[in-house]
Design a protein around this motif. Sequence first.
Motif, PDB file in Angstrom:
ATOM      1  N   PRO A  45      39.032  59.353  53.246  1.00 56.48           N
ATOM      2  CA  PRO A  45      39.516  58.350  54.071  1.00 56.48           C
ATOM      3  C   PRO A  45      41.126  58.013  54.162  1.00 56.48           C
ATOM      4  CG  PRO A  45      37.887  57.413  52.458  1.00 56.48           C
ATOM      5  CD  PRO A  45      38.102  58.869  51.973  1.00 56.48           C
ATOM      6  N   LYS A  46      41.161  57.540  55.270  1.00 53.51           N
ATOM      7  CA  LYS A  46      42.957  57.195  55.558  1.00 53.51           C
ATOM      8  C   LYS A  46      43.443  56.344  54.245  1.00 53.51           C
ATOM      9  CE  LYS A  46      44.164  58.507  60.082  1.00 53.51           C
ATOM     10  NZ  LYS A  46      44.610  58.294  61.174  1.00 53.51           N
ATOM     11  N   PRO A  47      42.773  55.317  54.193  1.00 52.50           N
ATOM     12  CA  PRO A  47      43.461  54.362  52.832  1.00 52.50           C
ATOM     13  C   PRO A  47      43.777  55.308  51.712  1.00 52.50           C
ATOM     14  CG  PRO A  47      41.567  53.257  54.048  1.00 52.50           C
ATOM     15  CD  PRO A  47      41.619  54.435  54.660  1.00 52.50           C
ATOM     16  N   LEU A  48      42.756  56.015  51.293  1.00 53.70           N
ATOM     17  CA  LEU A  48      43.138  56.755  49.940  1.00 53.70           C
ATOM     18  C   LEU A  48      44.178  57.762  50.208  1.00 53.70           C
ATOM     19  CD1 LEU A  48      39.724  57.769  48.409  1.00 53.70           C
ATOM     20  CD2 LEU A  48      41.361  56.038  47.596  1.00 53.70           C
ATOM     21  N   LEU A  49      44.227  58.350  51.450  1.00 59.46           N
ATOM     22  CA  LEU A  49      45.242  59.391  51.527  1.00 59.46           C
ATOM     23  C   LEU A  49      46.719  58.557  51.300  1.00 59.46           C
ATOM     24  CD1 LEU A  49      44.295  61.582  54.362  1.00 59.46           C
ATOM     25  CD2 LEU A  49      44.495  62.134  52.219  1.00 59.46           C
ATOM     26  N   GLN A  50      46.953  57.392  51.801  1.00 58.51           N
ATOM     27  CA  GLN A  50      48.203  56.444  51.835  1.00 58.51           C
ATOM     28  C   GLN A  50      48.103  55.884  50.498  1.00 58.51           C
ATOM     29  OE1 GLN A  50      47.333  53.769  55.080  1.00 58.51           O
ATOM     30  NE2 GLN A  50      47.926  55.438  56.471  1.00 58.51           N
ATOM     31  N   GLY A  51      47.164  55.972  49.417  1.00 58.66           N
ATOM     32  CA  GLY A  51      47.378  55.575  48.130  1.00 58.66           C
ATOM     33  C   GLY A  51      46.786  53.875  48.107  1.00 58.66           C
ATOM     34  N   LYS A  52      46.094  53.636  49.081  1.00 55.80           N
ATOM     35  CA  LYS A  52      45.920  51.980  49.189  1.00 55.80           C
ATOM     36  C   LYS A  52      44.633  51.619  48.227  1.00 55.80           C
ATOM     37  CE  LYS A  52      48.421  50.963  53.356  1.00 55.80           C
ATOM     38  NZ  LYS A  52      48.293  50.499  54.575  1.00 55.80           N
ATOM     39  N   GLY A  53      43.617  52.539  48.137  1.00 53.00           N
ATOM     40  CA  GLY A  53      42.270  52.122  47.487  1.00 53.00           C
ATOM     41  C   GLY A  53      42.282  52.602  46.064  1.00 53.00           C
ATOM     42  N   LEU A  54      43.508  53.078  45.658  1.00 55.35           N
ATOM     43  CA  LEU A  54      43.351  53.487  44.138  1.00 55.35           C
ATOM     44  C   LEU A  54      43.381  52.363  43.301  1.00 55.35           C
ATOM     45  CD1 LEU A  54      43.619  55.833  42.101  1.00 55.35           C
ATOM     46  CD2 LEU A  54      46.190  55.552  42.448  1.00 55.35           C
ATOM     47  N   MET A  55      44.170  51.173  43.564  1.00 56.40           N
ATOM     48  CA  MET A  55      43.942  50.157  42.503  1.00 56.40           C
ATOM     49  C   MET A  55      42.779  49.424  42.689  1.00 56.40           C
ATOM     50  SD  MET A  55      46.599  50.230  40.695  1.00 56.40           S
ATOM     51  CE  MET A  55      46.527  48.863  39.624  1.00 56.40           C
ATOM     52  N   GLN A  56      42.039  49.331  43.841  1.00 59.52           N
ATOM     53  CA  GLN A  56      40.761  48.576  44.037  1.00 59.52           C
ATOM     54  C   GLN A  56      39.817  49.474  42.972  1.00 59.52           C
ATOM     55  OE1 GLN A  56      39.946  48.606  48.054  1.00 59.52           O
ATOM     56  NE2 GLN A  56      41.538  46.979  48.388  1.00 59.52           N
ATOM     57  N   HIS A  57      39.735  50.756  43.009  1.00 66.31           N
ATOM     58  CA  HIS A  57      39.014  51.675  42.290  1.00 66.31           C
ATOM     59  C   HIS A  57      39.350  51.467  40.993  1.00 66.31           C
ATOM     60  CE1 HIS A  57      36.653  55.103  41.078  1.00 66.31           C
ATOM     61  NE2 HIS A  57      37.711  55.623  40.627  1.00 66.31           N
ATOM     62  N   LEU A  58      40.428  51.569  40.564  1.00 65.92           N
ATOM     63  CA  LEU A  58      40.664  51.253  39.082  1.00 65.92           C
ATOM     64  C   LEU A  58      40.389  49.799  38.443  1.00 65.92           C
ATOM     65  CD1 LEU A  58      44.163  53.090  38.515  1.00 65.92           C
ATOM     66  CD2 LEU A  58      42.205  53.737  38.045  1.00 65.92           C
ATOM     67  N   ASN A  59      40.527  48.913  39.394  1.00 73.11           N
ATOM     68  CA  ASN A  59      40.267  47.644  38.818  1.00 73.11           C
ATOM     69  C   ASN A  59      38.494  47.243  38.718  1.00 73.11           C
ATOM     70  OD1 ASN A  59      42.656  46.473  38.720  1.00 73.11           O
ATOM     71  ND2 ASN A  59      42.733  45.609  40.768  1.00 73.11           N
ATOM     72  N   LYS A  60      37.665  48.146  39.659  1.00 71.09           N
ATOM     73  CA  LYS A  60      36.339  47.908  39.444  1.00 71.09           C
ATOM     74  C   LYS A  60      35.754  48.885  38.429  1.00 71.09           C
ATOM     75  CE  LYS A  60      35.242  47.873  44.265  1.00 71.09           C
ATOM     76  NZ  LYS A  60      34.632  48.560  45.650  1.00 71.09           N
ATOM     77  N   THR A  61      36.578  49.944  37.669  1.00 72.25           N
ATOM     78  CA  THR A  61      36.030  50.954  36.761  1.00 72.25           C
ATOM     79  C   THR A  61      36.707  50.703  35.511  1.00 72.25           C
ATOM     80  OG1 THR A  61      37.662  52.582  37.459  1.00 72.25           O
ATOM     81  CG2 THR A  61      35.581  52.741  38.601  1.00 72.25           C
ATOM     82  N   LEU A  62      37.910  50.261  35.636  1.00 75.48           N
ATOM     83  CA  LEU A  62      38.488  49.883  33.927  1.00 75.48           C
ATOM     84  C   LEU A  62      37.884  48.399  33.508  1.00 75.48           C
ATOM     85  CD1 LEU A  62      42.088  51.044  34.571  1.00 75.48           C
ATOM     86  CD2 LEU A  62      40.419  52.147  33.396  1.00 75.48           C
ATOM     87  N   ALA A  63      37.755  48.452  32.269  1.00 77.33           N
ATOM     88  CA  ALA A  63      37.081  47.369  31.348  1.00 77.33           C
ATOM     89  C   ALA A  63      38.202  46.270  31.467  1.00 77.33           C
ATOM     90  CB  ALA A  63      36.994  47.814  30.151  1.00 77.33           C
ATOM     91  N   THR A  64      37.925  44.994  31.544  1.00 76.33           N
ATOM     92  CA  THR A  64      38.887  43.762  31.316  1.00 76.33           C
ATOM     93  C   THR A  64      39.166  43.628  30.184  1.00 76.33           C
ATOM     94  OG1 THR A  64      36.882  42.332  31.033  1.00 76.33           O
ATOM     95  CG2 THR A  64      37.327  42.673  33.487  1.00 76.33           C
ATOM     96  N   PRO A  65      40.265  42.903  29.992  1.00 74.14           N
ATOM     97  CA  PRO A  65      40.759  42.776  28.496  1.00 74.14           C
ATOM     98  C   PRO A  65      39.768  42.079  27.732  1.00 74.14           C
ATOM     99  CG  PRO A  65      42.344  42.040  30.327  1.00 74.14           C
ATOM    100  CD  PRO A  65      41.300  42.356  30.897  1.00 74.14           C
ATOM    101  N   GLU A  66      39.102  41.095  28.439  1.00 80.10           N
ATOM    102  CA  GLU A  66      38.034  40.501  27.300  1.00 80.10           C
ATOM    103  C   GLU A  66      36.740  41.349  26.823  1.00 80.10           C
ATOM    104  OE1 GLU A  66      38.195  39.292  30.762  1.00 80.10           O
ATOM    105  OE2 GLU A  66      39.677  38.112  30.243  1.00 80.10           O
ATOM    106  N   LYS A  67      36.492  42.531  27.887  1.00 78.43           N
ATOM    107  CA  LYS A  67      35.510  43.282  27.269  1.00 78.43           C
ATOM    108  C   LYS A  67      36.222  44.552  26.184  1.00 78.43           C
ATOM    109  CE  LYS A  67      32.084  44.990  29.893  1.00 78.43           C
ATOM    110  NZ  LYS A  67      31.403  45.698  31.037  1.00 78.43           N
TER     111      LYS A  67
END
Length: 175
Positions: A45-67
Amino acid sequence: MLNVWRTAVRPMSTAARTKAPKVEVPDYPFSKTAIIPPVPSSPPPKPLLQGKGLMQHLNKTLATPEKQEMFRTLFNRHSQNQIRPGSIIQLTLEHAPTTFTGVLLSIRRRGLDTSIILRNIIQRTGVEMQFFVNSPHVKDIKVLQKPPGGRMRRAKLFYLRDSPEKMSMIAGGRK
């Protein structure tokens, strides 16, 4: 003579009329009859080509500091508060079942893919569930009771599947 005949007959054949694009199919090295279909390619998708969806994806998949802190304290081999097989654990999830309490049968330590197996007896039926600790569905892990005597003699308590008496002894706090 044969080449002249082929060139004359070729425009009349059906193979010459088809204008389908020729797709390169790689040969399968072990069998001439196996045909590997080409991989369907869909553009990102276009947002991924522009690099806009990367941080949302990382925030969903990476563990929170509490975890991450929970993971460090409960699953580190050198931690005083580490979880040991035989402990009674309550796991809180985001989806149904929202909580699951059971005896910890095993810990499979694989870094971020660390998983645990909990067993409980519900309505006279043994229920085992495997949970991946870093899953986004796992909210919290509480140790309700440590194993009797501080630790069990085995790292994997799969023998508890066959003897509910031993399972109830662990739940009762007797060794």
